[in-house]
Design an enzyme around this catalytic site. Sequence first.
Site, PDB file in Angstrom:
ATOM      1  N   ILE A  12       0.828  -1.207   0.000  1.00  0.00           N
ATOM      2  CA  ILE A  12       0.000   0.000   0.000  1.00  0.00           C
ATOM      3  C   ILE A  12       0.862   1.257   0.000  1.00  0.00           C
ATOM      4  O   ILE A  12       0.606   2.203  -0.754  1.00  0.00           O
ATOM      5  CB  ILE A  12      -0.959  -0.022   1.204  1.00  0.00           C
ATOM      6  CG1 ILE A  12      -1.917  -1.212   1.092  1.00  0.00           C
ATOM      7  CG2 ILE A  12      -1.749   1.290   1.291  1.00  0.00           C
ATOM      8  CD1 ILE A  12      -2.739  -1.481   2.334  1.00  0.00           C
ATOM      9  N   TYR A 153      -3.361  -8.353  16.205  1.00  0.00           N
ATOM     10  CA  TYR A 153      -3.137  -7.409  15.109  1.00  0.00           C
ATOM     11  C   TYR A 153      -4.122  -6.244  15.198  1.00  0.00           C
ATOM     12  O   TYR A 153      -3.730  -5.069  15.204  1.00  0.00           O
ATOM     13  CB  TYR A 153      -3.271  -8.116  13.758  1.00  0.00           C
ATOM     14  CG  TYR A 153      -3.392  -7.154  12.596  1.00  0.00           C
ATOM     15  CD1 TYR A 153      -2.371  -6.252  12.320  1.00  0.00           C
ATOM     16  CD2 TYR A 153      -4.528  -7.131  11.788  1.00  0.00           C
ATOM     17  CE1 TYR A 153      -2.479  -5.347  11.273  1.00  0.00           C
ATOM     18  CE2 TYR A 153      -4.646  -6.238  10.743  1.00  0.00           C
ATOM     19  CZ  TYR A 153      -3.619  -5.348  10.481  1.00  0.00           C
ATOM     20  OH  TYR A 153      -3.737  -4.447   9.449  1.00  0.00           O
ATOM     21  N   HIS A 207      -4.094 -13.315   1.511  1.00  0.00           N
ATOM     22  CA  HIS A 207      -5.293 -12.631   1.030  1.00  0.00           C
ATOM     23  C   HIS A 207      -5.944 -13.389  -0.125  1.00  0.00           C
ATOM     24  O   HIS A 207      -5.262 -13.995  -0.959  1.00  0.00           O
ATOM     25  CB  HIS A 207      -4.948 -11.208   0.605  1.00  0.00           C
ATOM     26  CG  HIS A 207      -4.429 -10.365   1.711  1.00  0.00           C
ATOM     27  ND1 HIS A 207      -3.556  -9.317   1.528  1.00  0.00           N
ATOM     28  CD2 HIS A 207      -4.661 -10.416   3.048  1.00  0.00           C
ATOM     29  CE1 HIS A 207      -3.269  -8.762   2.691  1.00  0.00           C
ATOM     30  NE2 HIS A 207      -3.929  -9.406   3.626  1.00  0.00           N
TER      31      HIS A 207
END
Length: 347
Positions: A12, A153, A207
């Site tokens: 990202i 997390y 993912h």
Amino acid sequence: MQILVTGGAGYIGSHVVKQLLEATDHDVCILDNLSTGHLETVETLESIAREANRGALRFYKMDLADFKAVAKLFMTERFDAVLHFAASSLVAESVANPLKYYMNNTVNTTHLVSRCVEAGIGKFIFSSTAAVYGEPREVPVKEMTPTDPINPYGMSKLMSERVIRDTSAVKEDFDYVILRYFNVSGADVTASNGTPRIGEWHEPETHLIPLVVKTALGKRDSITVYGEDYDTEDGTCIRDYLHVEDLAAAHLRALEYLGAPVEQSDGPNIFNVGYGHGFSVKQVIETMKQVSGADFTVDKGQRRAGDPALLIADNSRIKSGLKWQARYDDLALICQTALEWERSLND
């Protein structure tokens, strides 16, 4: 401005750096320890900077846990804003090794905020996550939906948010934007030859979309659907899949917002980033089969603990507060760019 981007060699962060280089005159400084980022990505961004010929790009291989090195960097460089992406982000790993996540995410963020305050840096943009909501009590999920992380997390990110907000409450010249991401996917769409220059590049990969891509390209034998008995139309989980280019654009809007906050939003500067609708696991798989032309094996698995049936963002606040508008809200485009990026890794 001169902008520090921590984790700028990662997935990202690199897309945000790319947009900063292509769309602004800001100078960008990347700080990354390359634990999950890639030197090849930095080299690509350096090439993009040369082609854009606008702002300059510098790279420091550095770990945020090296407090002395970070303090020295803040003494030698004069930053106007910090965009903070550097973090550990594997849910399963966070359960197995929570201290890593609290140290790397929460402690390092706290130290970074402290450095910003000492240096008089008043613009801080934080990469957060929908994991702070845990299993949300309402869908679509609003920013004021109760936060109740179900793994270290998510908790490490929520604790970091608290540090940022509490600091801003007592330091009037320290302003922030917190962006809570939903399911980020896809790759660079602006390359002139149509092949993404940067994209998702994780090891291990966890993912769904990149795993389905790898399956379509024969890098995996099959893809597993975990649960087909959810209360959804086709029985599989639905998620708000967001193109990484739209997410990156949200950070540029956040930077503009902090530079000239004419109409401040009510409440804290926290914004969900998603499209406000979702796609099921089966829809993602079928779309990937269509764009790839591959018919691959799909296995059936049992539900996984902690997987809510539906996770969709209420994005009304970011659209009104940051004037953010999606440009790439297209599952086929997300899948296609992810596919072309994965293909490029074989070249």
